[in-house]
Scaffold this motif. Structure first.
Motif, PDB file in Angstrom:
ATOM      1  N   GLN A 167       0.837  -1.318  -0.287  1.00  0.00           N
ATOM      2  CA  GLN A 167      -0.317   0.275  -0.349  1.00  0.00           C
ATOM      3  C   GLN A 167       1.236   0.684   0.295  1.00  0.00           C
ATOM      4  OE1 GLN A 167      -2.145   0.654   3.486  1.00  0.00           O
ATOM      5  NE2 GLN A 167      -4.194   1.713   2.511  1.00  0.00           N
ATOM      6  N   GLN A 168       2.100   1.058   1.045  1.00  0.00           N
ATOM      7  CA  GLN A 168       2.594   2.551   1.125  1.00  0.00           C
ATOM      8  C   GLN A 168       3.068   2.613  -0.597  1.00  0.00           C
ATOM      9  OE1 GLN A 168       4.994   1.623   4.444  1.00  0.00           O
ATOM     10  NE2 GLN A 168       3.230   2.105   5.465  1.00  0.00           N
ATOM     11  N   ARG A 170       3.147   1.877  -3.428  1.00  0.00           N
ATOM     12  CA  ARG A 170       1.675   2.117  -4.437  1.00  0.00           C
ATOM     13  C   ARG A 170       1.470   3.973  -4.417  1.00  0.00           C
ATOM     14  NH1 ARG A 170      -1.543  -1.977  -3.378  1.00  0.00           N
ATOM     15  NH2 ARG A 170      -2.430  -1.343  -2.228  1.00  0.00           N
ATOM     16  N   GLN A 171       1.860   4.332  -3.175  1.00  0.00           N
ATOM     17  CA  GLN A 171       2.241   5.896  -2.747  1.00  0.00           C
ATOM     18  C   GLN A 171       3.353   6.298  -3.589  1.00  0.00           C
ATOM     19  OE1 GLN A 171      -0.140   8.298  -1.223  1.00  0.00           O
ATOM     20  NE2 GLN A 171      -1.766   6.146  -1.273  1.00  0.00           N
ATOM     21  N   PHE A 173       5.451   9.648  -4.652  1.00  0.00           N
ATOM     22  CA  PHE A 173       6.246  10.687  -4.442  1.00  0.00           C
ATOM     23  C   PHE A 173       7.599  10.468  -3.425  1.00  0.00           C
ATOM     24  CE2 PHE A 173       5.826  10.947   0.484  1.00  0.00           C
ATOM     25  CZ  PHE A 173       5.239   9.591   0.140  1.00  0.00           C
ATOM     26  N   ALA A 174       7.703  12.381  -3.679  1.00  0.00           N
ATOM     27  CA  ALA A 174       9.129  12.729  -3.805  1.00  0.00           C
ATOM     28  C   ALA A 174       9.386  13.856  -2.746  1.00  0.00           C
ATOM     29  CB  ALA A 174       9.789  13.073  -4.579  1.00  0.00           C
ATOM     30  N   SER A 175       9.555  14.381  -2.099  1.00  0.00           N
ATOM     31  CA  SER A 175      10.006  14.986  -0.443  1.00  0.00           C
ATOM     32  C   SER A 175      10.622  16.349  -0.706  1.00  0.00           C
ATOM     33  CB  SER A 175       9.663  14.665   0.533  1.00  0.00           C
ATOM     34  OG  SER A 175       8.668  14.249   0.837  1.00  0.00           O
ATOM     35  N   LEU A 176      10.834  17.802  -0.449  1.00  0.00           N
ATOM     36  CA  LEU A 176      11.763  18.578  -0.578  1.00  0.00           C
ATOM     37  C   LEU A 176      11.238  19.292   0.268  1.00  0.00           C
ATOM     38  CD1 LEU A 176      13.789  20.240  -2.702  1.00  0.00           C
ATOM     39  CD2 LEU A 176      11.198  20.847  -4.046  1.00  0.00           C
ATOM     40  N   TRP A 196      13.915  14.179  -0.978  1.00  0.00           N
ATOM     41  CA  TRP A 196      13.346  12.960   0.062  1.00  0.00           C
ATOM     42  C   TRP A 196      12.326  11.365  -1.135  1.00  0.00           C
ATOM     43  CZ3 TRP A 196      12.425  10.997   5.026  1.00  0.00           C
ATOM     44  CH2 TRP A 196      12.534   9.310   5.408  1.00  0.00           C
ATOM     45  N   HIS A 198      10.561   9.060  -2.940  1.00  0.00           N
ATOM     46  CA  HIS A 198       9.609   7.581  -2.140  1.00  0.00           C
ATOM     47  C   HIS A 198       9.318   6.558  -3.729  1.00  0.00           C
ATOM     48  CE1 HIS A 198       9.515   9.005   2.016  1.00  0.00           C
ATOM     49  NE2 HIS A 198      10.014  10.262   1.281  1.00  0.00           N
ATOM     50  N   ARG A 255       8.461  19.941  -7.496  1.00  0.00           N
ATOM     51  CA  ARG A 255       7.684  20.594  -6.176  1.00  0.00           C
ATOM     52  C   ARG A 255       8.793  22.246  -6.000  1.00  0.00           C
ATOM     53  NH1 ARG A 255       4.821  17.534  -6.011  1.00  0.00           N
ATOM     54  NH2 ARG A 255       4.815  14.927  -4.643  1.00  0.00           N
TER      55      ARG A 255
ATOM     56  N   ARG B  56      -6.663  -2.382   2.357  1.00  0.00           N
ATOM     57  CA  ARG B  56      -5.814  -1.828   2.128  1.00  0.00           C
ATOM     58  C   ARG B  56      -5.603  -1.339   0.770  1.00  0.00           C
ATOM     59  NH1 ARG B  56      -3.122  -5.185   5.677  1.00  0.00           N
ATOM     60  NH2 ARG B  56      -3.597  -3.813   7.722  1.00  0.00           N
ATOM     61  N   PRO B 500       1.542   7.275   4.512  1.00  0.00           N
ATOM     62  CA  PRO B 500       3.170   7.590   4.594  1.00  0.00           C
ATOM     63  C   PRO B 500       3.190   8.698   4.007  1.00  0.00           C
ATOM     64  CG  PRO B 500       1.930   6.751   2.649  1.00  0.00           C
ATOM     65  CD  PRO B 500       0.625   6.255   3.473  1.00  0.00           C
ATOM     66  N   GLN B 501       2.870   9.546   3.667  1.00  0.00           N
ATOM     67  CA  GLN B 501       3.435  11.534   3.633  1.00  0.00           C
ATOM     68  C   GLN B 501       3.556  12.288   4.363  1.00  0.00           C
ATOM     69  OE1 GLN B 501       1.048   9.675   1.616  1.00  0.00           O
ATOM     70  NE2 GLN B 501       0.565  10.574  -1.132  1.00  0.00           N
ATOM     71  N   VAL B 504       6.429  10.466   6.269  1.00  0.00           N
ATOM     72  CA  VAL B 504       7.855  11.447   6.118  1.00  0.00           C
ATOM     73  C   VAL B 504       7.677  13.059   6.689  1.00  0.00           C
ATOM     74  CG1 VAL B 504       8.553  11.997   3.860  1.00  0.00           C
ATOM     75  CG2 VAL B 504       7.268   9.674   3.891  1.00  0.00           C
ATOM     76  N   PHE B 621       8.981  23.315   3.446  1.00  0.00           N
ATOM     77  CA  PHE B 621       8.630  21.820   3.071  1.00  0.00           C
ATOM     78  C   PHE B 621       7.763  21.072   2.099  1.00  0.00           C
ATOM     79  CE2 PHE B 621       7.189  17.399   3.500  1.00  0.00           C
ATOM     80  CZ  PHE B 621       7.893  16.423   4.136  1.00  0.00           C
ATOM     81  N   ASP B 622       7.792  19.965   0.842  1.00  0.00           N
ATOM     82  CA  ASP B 622       6.242  19.946   1.039  1.00  0.00           C
ATOM     83  C   ASP B 622       6.435  18.429   0.162  1.00  0.00           C
ATOM     84  OD1 ASP B 622       4.500  19.425  -1.708  1.00  0.00           O
ATOM     85  OD2 ASP B 622       4.487  22.179  -2.138  1.00  0.00           O
ATOM     86  N   ASN B 623       5.691  18.061  -0.086  1.00  0.00           N
ATOM     87  CA  ASN B 623       6.503  16.426  -0.845  1.00  0.00           C
ATOM     88  C   ASN B 623       4.486  16.365  -1.499  1.00  0.00           C
ATOM     89  OD1 ASN B 623       3.969  15.308   1.445  1.00  0.00           O
ATOM     90  ND2 ASN B 623       5.306  14.268   2.222  1.00  0.00           N
TER      91      ASN B 623
END
Lengths: 265, 637
Positions: A167-168, A170-171, A173-176, A196, A198, A255, B56, B500-501, B504, B621-623
């Motif tokens: 499940q995780q 499937r998410q 994304f990336a964080s800045l 980061w 993901h 981002r 899920r 998860p976001q 993180v 911060f931004d995801n």
């Protein structure tokens, strides 16, 4: 008092295990071995010794004693911990000292009380040889049944853990992020920047702009779950105003973060 | 026999096969079925795990797998617990097995980390203890944890000694507590009722309480306190109703045990220690009041008065010494709101809440029917319990006290008619069900033996069908439809809003932001920030302005600025997904927000985007889903 059986065997074993656990703490053993020796020191040994100090051998059914063993271990951690933390900071050594001391003192009390009490009923629950053989055969089958059930439970937990990970995964994304690292008003503020990832392996481009000017462009290549970090120091003319960091994936902005540096710092 | 031999020979084989089947069934029932039932329960657990995985992934077969798995775990064990043929040892093993299997359901719900609100509060408290070496620090997620550190101390002792980490240590501690509380209750019921069958039936009913499956299995102080309460019940029982004269020769041991367990309970959980004090006082009262004698008996120190006094002294001492503030702030609000809402309901000042409905989520017709059907048999058994213990047969003070405890069940149902009373009702269930379980056991025990084959097989099957309805219905009553199974992200959906976001973002906060910085945001994310992120979660209001206003005002105005400046907010966490739907749980930020349970449209996108245009506010911060804003540029304006 109790024939050839030594009713203090369990108590002496508890004392020995407590001392052994304290020694194990000092040895560089593998983590799993440390766990095997030291988990009982927190969850079983002090409660076991205390339960025998309060209720001598032969006075409680085994299931009831199991309840007291765990709850009295909780008592030692809770009450001992509350008192000790008033004076010291709780750490591994202090926990070990507390648990071992309580275990040894309780074993001593239990041995003394055992000697004073007149009730011991050796052999009351002895079975005939035939019944023991039958019991052993059944015990083997029962153990097999419970082992299979435990295997199913382990499989279920492993499967559910995989389900969570899927499940995780499937998410995607990336964080800045960008965090100023302090600095004086009017001075350039160093900024810690990070990405980061993901998702799957990706290539990014980080563009740093101050005012209308592009200050820097940095290529960032990251594998799955990889992190990239760097400290940037903007030029002096960017000491006040906005510093914008934009992360591009391909040609598209993906981002962005904006730092108001210099204002109010 | 002579009549039988005179009948035609063709009928003889049928007559011979009947006893053969009967003998086979009897032989099967006479053996210990616990390993077989453990295997069956294991299969049920696998079904539930697969059901959770399907949930899920938002697949339609999740529900049948989950509910089917629950039935496979519960029904066979309940059937065996109620049978006449099981041995005492088998009943005890099956009871513990049932408790353990149902604990695994919670483990499967979140097998890789803590996600429930209270679990994150305990994680925060434990983490602070591990970092500082000191317990009793403030807890900004659930204030009560600050004053009751029993669970955190035992978990940190295990973690620091065995190096097992907070998550695994927590699972082990609560798992052991779960197995042993069932063992303790079995022994308590068995000794009280003098029958292992009664105890087995009582356990089958006790696990139906609405909090049992998730709330009492979570990494929270109440889950651990229940086993301490169970142990205290056993010792108090030994004191008040001595086994083999142990009060005479082991008076000192019993008294020290009562004192140790009472003190442990007092510093582990407020409600449990008060409930035990209340129960011991009630038990004392039932020893004083006698039906046969018109006058009151003098309370004896050899009865439950001594445990009552010791428990009361321990609870009062801990309250005065340490826990008064956190207890008042946590329980005070809950109880005050419950009382107020009931008064308003009775006086007509406000209407009742819609049953089986939480915010935007409604139960299906089948679920509603199961919920109602689960209550009816439990209500029906209460008058029997009162009649049986107060008007008929022997005068047993403990039986009477337990019957009176069962009488609180309708009161807790009444509380569920109001929004605020629901939490109190839910929290009371694990105590009230002790009485209900006991009188249910008494009821089953006094049923006459079945005389026909139909009754012999039909009655147990009917009984277990009823018990299964009580079990499933209890779970439905206690758990919102949105949180019974895990699932895709859901705005305001408690554990399902932990994404998860969000995790993180909290990990980033822990690594890069100053610990203890003050942060506001929606409840799931700000709870993550307050736990894994090591920031200080800010809720409530400042100068009469709710801090959540910052998020739903159209533009960043003067009132928002006052919240940021005067409440010294360091960071704002914005989850952009809040604008996608109304909160499933009824609120975005906290249950007291102005539009709680009344949101009929999601928060506007513009309300969440406004932060991008506030001069001086830094988006650090931004995801994609979550952004964090640093307020240091505007805080002093």
């Amino acid at each position: 008092m109790n024939g050839s059986r030594h009713p203090a065997r369990g108590l002496l074993l508890a004392a020995a295990l407590a001392v052994a656990a304290a020694v194990v703490l000092l040895l560089p053993l593998p983590a799993w071995l440390q766990f095997v020796f030291l988990a009982p020191l927190a969850l079983v040994l002090p409660g076991y010794a205390l339960s025998y100090a309060l209720f001598p051998p032969g006075t409680l059914p085994i299931a009831e004693r199991c309840v007291y063993v765990f709850v009295l271990s909780l008592s030692v951690a809770a009450m001992g911990g509350v008192v000790l933390q008033l004076v010291f900071g709780l750490d591994q050594a202090l926990w070990a000292l507390l648990e071992v001391t309580v275990t040894l003192v309780a074993v001593a009390v239990a041995l003394r009380r055992r000697a004073l009490l007149p009730i011991q009923k050796p052999g009351a629950d002895r079975l005939s040889a035939g019944a023991r053989r039958q019991g052993a055969r059944y015990g083997l089958l029962a153990a097999l049944g419970f082992a299979l059930a435990a295997a199913l439970a382990v499989f279920a937990v492993a499967s559910a853990s995989d389900g969570v990970r899927e499940q995780q995964a499937r998410q995607v994304f990336a964080s800045l992020w960008a965090v100023p690292l302090g600095g004086e008003v009017g001075e350039p503020v160093p900024v810690r920047v990070g990405v980061w990832n993901h998702g799957a392996r990706s290539s990014y481009r980080l563009r740093v702009t101050g005012g209308e000017q592009i200050l820097e462009q940095i290529p960032v290549r990251l594998g799955a779950r990889q992190k990239w970090e760097q400290t940037l120091t903007p030029p002096p003319d960017a000491a006040t105003g906005d510093l914008e960091l934009t992360l591009f994936r391909g040609v598209k902005p993906y981002r962005s973060v904006v730092l108001n540096i210099g204002v109010g710092r | 026999m002579s009549a039988a031999t005179a009948r035609p020979a063709a009928r003889a084989p049928r007559r011979r096969s009947r006893p053969a089947v009967d003998t086979w069934v009897r032989a099967l029932l006479a053996s210990d079925l616990s390993p077989l039932l453990a295997l069956v329960a294991g299969l049920g657990i696998v079904m539930i795990a697969l059901g959770f995985n399907a949930a899920r992934a938002d697949l339609s077969h999740a529900q049948p797998l989950f509910w089917g798995g629950l039935i496979v775990v519960y029904a066979p064990i309940a059937l065996r617990l109620g049978s006449r043929s099981a041995s005492r040892r088998e009943r005890l093993v099956l009871s513990v097995l049932l408790g353990g299997a149902l604990y695994l359901v919670k483990v499967l719900y979140s097998p890789t980390g803590f996600t429930l609100h209270d679990e994150l509060a305990t994680w925060l408290q434990t983490s602070d203890l591990l970092n500082s070496g000191h317990a009793l620090g403030a807890n900004t997620i659930v204030s009560g944890y600050a004053g009751f550190p029993g669970l955190e101390l035992l978990t940190s002792a295990l973690d620091q000694l065995a190096g097992s980490g907070v998550f695994l240590s927590g699972l082990i501690v609560i798992g052991l507590a779960r197995l042993l509380v069932i063992a303790a209750l079995f022994l308590f019921f068995e000794r009280a009722g003098g029958s292992s069958r009664l105890a087995g039936v009582a356990i089958a009913i006790y696990v139906c309480n609405p909090s049992f499956l998730y709330f009492d299995s979570q990494f929270g102080y109440e889950s651990l306190a229940l086993v301490a309460a169970g142990a205290l019940l056993l010792v108090a029982q030994r004191w008040a109703e001595p086994v083999a004269g142990d009060r005479e020769w082991n008076r000192r041991g019993l008294l020290v045990a009562i004192a140790l367990l009472a003190a442990t309970l007092a510093l582990t959980h407020h409600m449990s220690s008060y409930a035990m004090t209340g129960f011991f006082l009630l038990w004392t009262l039932t020893t004083i009041v006698s039906r046969r004698r018109p006058h009151l008996r003098k309370p004896s120190l050899s009865g439950p008065l001594v445990p009552a006094l010791i428990m009361a002294a321990a609870a009062a001492s801990w309250f005065v010494l340490e826990a008064s503030q956190v207890t008042t702030s946590e329980l005070g609000d809950v109880l005050t709101e419950a009382v107020k809402s009931v008064v308003h309901l009775i006086s007509g000042a406000s209407g009742g809440k819609k049953l089986f409905q939480s915010a935007s989520q409604t139960n299906t017709a089948i679920a509603r029917a199961l919920g109602v059907a689960s209550i009816v048999p439990l209500l029906a058994v209460i008058p029997f319990g009162l009649w049986r213990t107060w008007w008929k047969w022997e005068e047993n003070a403990l039986h009477r006290a337990l019957a009176v405890v069962a009488l609180f069940f309708p009161v807790t149902l009444f509380l569920r008619l109001t929004e605020a009373g629901t939490e109190t009702s839910q929290r009371a269930s694990e105590f009230v069900y002790v009485g209900l379980a006991f009188v249910s056991g008494l009821f089953v025990l006094q049923l006459p033996p079945a005389r026909t084959a139909l009754a012999r097989y039909g009655r147990p099957l009917g009984g277990v069908a009823l018990a299964t309805v009580i079990f499933l219905g209890g779970f439905i009553v206690g758990e919102s439809p949105i949180t019974r199974l895990p699932g895709p992200f859901l705005v305001g959906g408690e554990a399902r809003a932990t994404s998860p976001q969000g995790i993180v973002a909290a990990r980033f906060a822990a690594a890069r932001l100053p610990a203890g910085s003050r942060v506001i945001g929606d409840r799931p994310n700000v709870t993550l920030m307050g736990s894994y992120g090591h920031l200080e979660r800010v809720t409530g209001s400042i100068e009469g302005i709710p801090v959540s206003r910052v998020f739903y005002s159209e533009t960043f105005d003067e009132l928002d600025q006052r919240v940021i400046s005067n409440d010294v907010i360091d960071y704002i966490v914005v989850d952009r997904r809040l604008s996608h739907e109304v909160p499933a749980g009824g609120f975005y930020f906290e249950s007291t927000e102005p539009q709680a349970s009344a949101w009929n449209a999601p928060i506007k996108v513009s309300a969440l985007r406004k932060f991008n245009h506030v001069h001086g506010l830094s988006r650090i911060f931004d995801n994609g889903a979550i952004a964090i804003y640093d307020t240091s540029g505007i805080r002093h304006q």
